[in-house]
Each structure stands twice: as structure tokens, then as C-alpha cells.
Write an enzyme that holds these catalytic residues in place. Sequence first.
Site, PDB file in Angstrom:
ATOM      1  N   LYS A 119       0.877  -1.171   0.000  1.00 30.91           N
ATOM      2  CA  LYS A 119       0.000   0.000   0.000  1.00 30.91           C
ATOM      3  C   LYS A 119       0.918   1.225   0.000  1.00 30.91           C
ATOM      4  O   LYS A 119       1.444   1.616   1.040  1.00 30.91           O
ATOM      5  CB  LYS A 119      -0.885  -0.038   1.252  1.00 30.91           C
ATOM      6  N   GLU A 129       9.858   1.594  10.639  1.00 30.82           N
ATOM      7  CA  GLU A 129      10.902   2.596  10.393  1.00 30.82           C
ATOM      8  C   GLU A 129      10.214   3.948  10.428  1.00 30.82           C
ATOM      9  O   GLU A 129       9.450   4.280   9.521  1.00 30.82           O
ATOM     10  CB  GLU A 129      11.539   2.376   9.014  1.00 30.82           C
ATOM     11  N   CYS A 154      13.840  11.012   6.204  1.00 32.85           N
ATOM     12  CA  CYS A 154      13.817  10.694   7.637  1.00 32.85           C
ATOM     13  C   CYS A 154      15.206  10.821   8.239  1.00 32.85           C
ATOM     14  O   CYS A 154      15.339  11.077   9.432  1.00 32.85           O
ATOM     15  CB  CYS A 154      13.284   9.281   7.837  1.00 32.85           C
ATOM     16  N   GLU A 177      10.218  17.098  14.177  1.00 29.28           N
ATOM     17  CA  GLU A 177      10.785  16.676  12.890  1.00 29.28           C
ATOM     18  C   GLU A 177      10.197  17.631  11.850  1.00 29.28           C
ATOM     19  O   GLU A 177       9.055  17.463  11.425  1.00 29.28           O
ATOM     20  CB  GLU A 177      10.363  15.228  12.597  1.00 29.28           C
TER      21      GLU A 177
HETATM   22  P1  NAD Z   1       2.637   8.924   7.264  1.00 33.82           P
HETATM   23  O1  NAD Z   1       2.868   8.215   8.543  1.00 33.82           O
HETATM   24  O2  NAD Z   1       1.643  10.000   7.221  1.00 33.82           O
HETATM   25  O3  NAD Z   1       2.196   7.878   6.130  1.00 33.82           O
HETATM   26  C1  NAD Z   1       2.956   6.737   5.851  1.00 33.82           C
HETATM   27  C2  NAD Z   1       2.057   5.693   5.214  1.00 33.82           C
HETATM   28  O4  NAD Z   1       1.080   5.272   6.162  1.00 33.82           O
HETATM   29  C3  NAD Z   1       1.292   6.190   4.006  1.00 33.82           C
HETATM   30  O5  NAD Z   1       1.241   5.158   3.041  1.00 33.82           O
HETATM   31  C4  NAD Z   1      -0.085   6.472   4.573  1.00 33.82           C
HETATM   32  O6  NAD Z   1      -1.116   6.422   3.608  1.00 33.82           O
HETATM   33  C5  NAD Z   1      -0.204   5.335   5.559  1.00 33.82           C
HETATM   34  N1  NAD Z   1      -1.205   5.544   6.625  1.00 33.82           N
HETATM   35  C6  NAD Z   1      -1.752   6.705   7.059  1.00 33.82           C
HETATM   36  N2  NAD Z   1      -2.636   6.461   8.048  1.00 33.82           N
HETATM   37  C7  NAD Z   1      -2.655   5.126   8.248  1.00 33.82           C
HETATM   38  C8  NAD Z   1      -3.328   4.257   9.139  1.00 33.82           C
HETATM   39  N3  NAD Z   1      -4.210   4.730  10.027  1.00 33.82           N
HETATM   40  N4  NAD Z   1      -3.074   2.924   9.083  1.00 33.82           N
HETATM   41  C9  NAD Z   1      -2.171   2.442   8.206  1.00 33.82           C
HETATM   42  N5  NAD Z   1      -1.506   3.204   7.318  1.00 33.82           N
HETATM   43  C10 NAD Z   1      -1.730   4.539   7.339  1.00 33.82           C
HETATM   44  O7  NAD Z   1       4.074   9.437   6.780  1.00 33.82           O
HETATM   45  P2  NAD Z   1       4.433  10.278   5.475  1.00 33.82           P
HETATM   46  O8  NAD Z   1       3.990  11.690   5.693  1.00 33.82           O
HETATM   47  O9  NAD Z   1       3.994   9.567   4.245  1.00 33.82           O
HETATM   48  O10 NAD Z   1       6.036  10.209   5.513  1.00 33.82           O
HETATM   49  C11 NAD Z   1       6.806  11.047   6.301  1.00 33.82           C
HETATM   50  C12 NAD Z   1       7.204  10.354   7.597  1.00 33.82           C
HETATM   51  O11 NAD Z   1       7.834   9.111   7.310  1.00 33.82           O
HETATM   52  C13 NAD Z   1       8.236  11.149   8.372  1.00 33.82           C
HETATM   53  O12 NAD Z   1       7.937  11.089   9.755  1.00 33.82           O
HETATM   54  C14 NAD Z   1       9.531  10.417   8.098  1.00 33.82           C
HETATM   55  O13 NAD Z   1      10.539  10.574   9.067  1.00 33.82           O
HETATM   56  C15 NAD Z   1       9.060   8.998   8.019  1.00 33.82           C
HETATM   57  N6  NAD Z   1      10.029   8.177   7.270  1.00 33.82           N
HETATM   58  C16 NAD Z   1      10.805   7.284   7.962  1.00 33.82           C
HETATM   59  C17 NAD Z   1      11.767   6.544   7.273  1.00 33.82           C
HETATM   60  C18 NAD Z   1      12.681   5.569   8.006  1.00 33.82           C
HETATM   61  O14 NAD Z   1      13.285   4.731   7.345  1.00 33.82           O
HETATM   62  N7  NAD Z   1      12.779   5.659   9.303  1.00 33.82           N
HETATM   63  C19 NAD Z   1      11.915   6.717   5.902  1.00 33.82           C
HETATM   64  C20 NAD Z   1      11.102   7.644   5.246  1.00 33.82           C
HETATM   65  C21 NAD Z   1      10.150   8.358   5.946  1.00 33.82           C
END
Ligand code: NAD
Length: 492
Positions: free
Chosen positions: A186, A261, A295, A388
Site C-alpha cells: 500500500k 521505520e 527521515c 521533525e
Molecule cells: P505517514 O505516517 O503520514 O504515512 C505513511 C504511510 O502510512 C502512508 O502510506 C499512509 O497512507 C499510511 N497511513 C496513514 N494512516 C494510516 C493508518 N491509520 N493505518 C495504516 N496506514 C496509514 O508518513 P508520510 O507523511 O507519508 O512520511 C513522512 C514520515 O515518514 C516522516 O515522519 C519520516 O521521518 C518517516 N520516514 C521514515 C523513514 C525511516 O526509514 N525511518 C523513511 C522515510 C520516511
Amino acid sequence: MAQEAAESLGIGGNWDRMYVDGEWRETSDRRRLSVENPATREEIATVPEGRPEDVDEAFEAALAAQEGWAARPPQARAEVVQAAMHVMDEHGDELSEVLIAEGGSTHVKAHTELDVLAPGMMAEAAGFPTRSQGTHSDSVIPGKENEVRRVPKGVVGVITPWNVPFHLSMRAVAPAIALGNAVVLKPAPETPIGGGLALAKVFEEAGLPPGVLNVVPGGADPGDAVASHPDADVVSFTGSSEVGKLVARNAGENLSLPALELGGNNPHVVLEDADLDLAVDTAVFGSFFHQGQICISINRHLVHESLYDEYVDGLAERAAALEVGDPAEGADVGPIINEQQRDQMVQFVEESVDAGARVVAGGGHEDLFVEPTVLADVTNDMPTACNEHFGPIAPVIPFSDEEEALEIANDTEYGLTGSVVSEDLGRAKAVARRIDAGMVHVNDQPINDEPHVPFGGVKASGMGRYNGEAILRELTEERWISVQHEPREFPI
Ligand code: NAD
């Protein structure tokens, strides 16, 4: 099917479908996600928004396909991953176009994803089928033989973010498939093509059997359905800590393994004996690459007071020289992914300025383009430092000694990564060891990811590790079979 696979993998491809059980489903009755180019604000595609019942069908297909896939000889699974690397290579320009138009990637960032990170992980994963081995161990019981087999976990749900969409999906999908699992992916709603449908095309063209990889686009609803699915053996999630905690709770209900992650608040610590040019060079890349939307970007600059003014001036000069604009035209710094993210980071800057921070470069924005911004006189409690910020923003915090630097560095709920700059490597390593993070880099900045080295965070930055042996173990499990070759004695 072969004809489907020959279609474009570029932005003009036929993406208004989801991929379930080897079929490209039109699903005309689903709501549509509008995919927008954040640089031009043009709609570049629409894709269907998956419903929970689509996720159910994807899991059903994955379950049905997994056993047969796992039974294929290791070499056959490795060959599909290798073939996928060739397909990616052949379609490199088209995929790059997708990452630039859909996610606001610069050319350099698209190249890093497509030519370095993803193929690196795929090459590593192609070795997994033959590296995934069990053991024989002696038994404490006379006449018994112990065999421990390593087998795939089963079905892996993968949920990924928009910022590095292709690689962050591929780093879960390629090892899962190579090891004999089936996958329901997804991707993020902002990047359903580069983070999802394009991977389906790549693996379809590489000859992956139907059902082994399924892609359901959409946002929180299908995401929630993946995380809560009783047939998910692992839920591999990359995204924010807030959503990660929810995903872990939902996965936990089914005793699916949550692999998380999450976010970071990464310090770049510049000690008083640092090479100033190196400190600033690393800082520019670590803060402004991909508009700071990684991230593992530098979130906070912690600089010894003796170098502080020179560092701030050097960083401000370099930040002001970066070209901001449409990455398709070759800009160094592209757009922020959407208005919500932009508004949040702009608010953090304004509130930090209200609290006493001084803007020494940037500070403005036009539409989704935020200027590389350097803030001086920052304290760790200001919004750009304690959150962040996920933008091209460099808050610079002074410190007077090593202990204070460590105190500030560790004063965060996160523990993803960090960096230390010093000419004294022994001292720098000692400081690196005391930063409470999963990864710390000396005389560099934190944006590093190598396919064979464990990647991941501690505290609110997640649990589990990607890459190398760590992901191999996470996506497999050990099963113990014992054989009693001669009658044994029982006490009763
Ligand atoms: P997000 O948490 O908003 O979304 C991530 C994913 O989760 C998306 O596919 C989203 O549609 C899905 N999602 C949203 N609500 C959900 C729910 N209730 N249940 C299941 N899935 C759901 O994050 P984002 O804005 O897409 O990405 C940015 C964040 O990701 C930042 O905090 C960044 O640090 C983190 N990130 C971490 C890493 C790592 O390797 N640690 C890498 C990249 C990004």
C-alpha cells in the site's frame, strides 16, 4: 499480459488501475486519487483508491500464491529479482520521470533512488534465496537429531511513505519476494505510481507469478486494512511515528510482526576541532537534499560556540546559493510534497523566530517552494528543533562542551541517526557511541543507506532493521524439526 508489461512505465503509462492477483483492475466504481506534480500543480494521473475489500482480495491472492512461490528453487526466485533489476534499468528514464513529476525529486535524488539504492538492495536480495539457511545442532537427548529450517514468514503487508517512494517500497518488497513471501503493498497516496504501481509493472515484466505481489493504492483506509489484516504475518511500515504506533497496535491484535521505520530528529554535532569546510559541506547536503524531506536528513545543527558564527555564515552563504525551482528543469531544491507539510514547516519557522531565532538565509516560500532556510540563536525547545520539521530548514544551536552537546542531541523522543564532525576520530567515535540512535556517521552527514548494513532507529524512531542479514531474519522464521533415531528413556 506480455502486452501489458510492454506499456510505458513513465508518467504517461496507464496507471488508473490497481494490481491484484496478476490482474490490472480498472475498478471504475472506486473513488479516484488525483496525483499532482508538486512543482507545476498539474494533475498528472488519477489512480483508484482501494477499499478494505480490495485489500482483502489482495491478501487472498497473496495467500494462495505464497506456498507455490516459496516452493520454487532458490535460483528461480533470485532470477526474478535479477530480471526486475534489468527491467528497472531498461525503463530508468521513465521511472526517473515519475519520481520527479510525482514526488518533486531532483534529478540527483531520482538517480540515487533508481541507480544506487533500489538496485543495491535488489542485488543484496537476489542473494537471499541461497543465503537463507537453516542449521543442524547436536541434541541434549541421545539419539536425537535437530534440524532448524529457515522459512518465509508468509504474507508481508508493506505500507510506505511518499518521500523516497520507489526505494522504500523496494527495500521491503525485493527481500520479501526473494525469500519466498508474498506481498500486499500500500503505497502513499501522494506517490501511488513511484511507490507502488511501478513496482508491480517491474515485477510483472520480470516474470513474477500472479498474486506474489499485489498493489492497492490509497490512504489511511486501505493502510489500516493492511495493518489490521489477520493474514498479514509481518506488517512492514515506513512513515511517521504517530501512524507507526497505530499500525503496531493494529498488527499486534493479530500477532503480526510490526517492523517499523519511523521519524527522526537527527543532530549534526560539530565539535570545536572540526574541519569547518567539511562540517559545512556535509551540512548543506544533509539539510537540503530532497528539500530536507528525508527521515535521515539533518534536523538540528549543534555547533561548538568557538565555530558558531563562522559555521552559520558559511551555511547561510551556501544555502542562499542553491537554486530552488522545478526539478525537471534541473533545480537543486524542488517543491515540498504538499500544502500541509509546507504550512507545518513554515509555522515551525515563524514560531521559532517569535521565540528568538534569527533568520540568516531564506525564510520565505512561494507556493510549494520553500527557500533553504538557516536559523541562528536557536535553542532545543524551539519548534524547528524539537519537531521533525521535514523541510529545507537548518536550525543551528550553540553548545559549550561535549556533555552539553550530547545532552541536547539526546533530548528528543527520536533516535534514528546523527553525525559528528571532528578531526579527532577517537573522540568523535566516543561521542557517536553516546548519541542514542540506531545509526551515527563520523565526518559525514546522516543520509547514508547501504544494502548490507543494518538500517533503523531506536526510541520513537522504530523497531526492527532493514538491509542485509537483519531483513533476511525479519522476513523469515526458524522452524525446529527433531527426529528421535533411537528409543529414548522417559521418566514416567
Ligand atoms: P505517514 O505516517 O503520514 O504515512 C505513511 C504511510 O502510512 C502512508 O502510506 C499512509 O497512507 C499510511 N497511513 C496513514 N494512516 C494510516 C493508518 N491509520 N493505518 C495504516 N496506514 C496509514 O508518513 P508520510 O507523511 O507519508 O512520511 C513522512 C514520515 O515518514 C516522516 O515522519 C519520516 O521521518 C518517516 N520516514 C521514515 C523513514 C525511516 O526509514 N525511518 C523513511 C522515510 C520516511
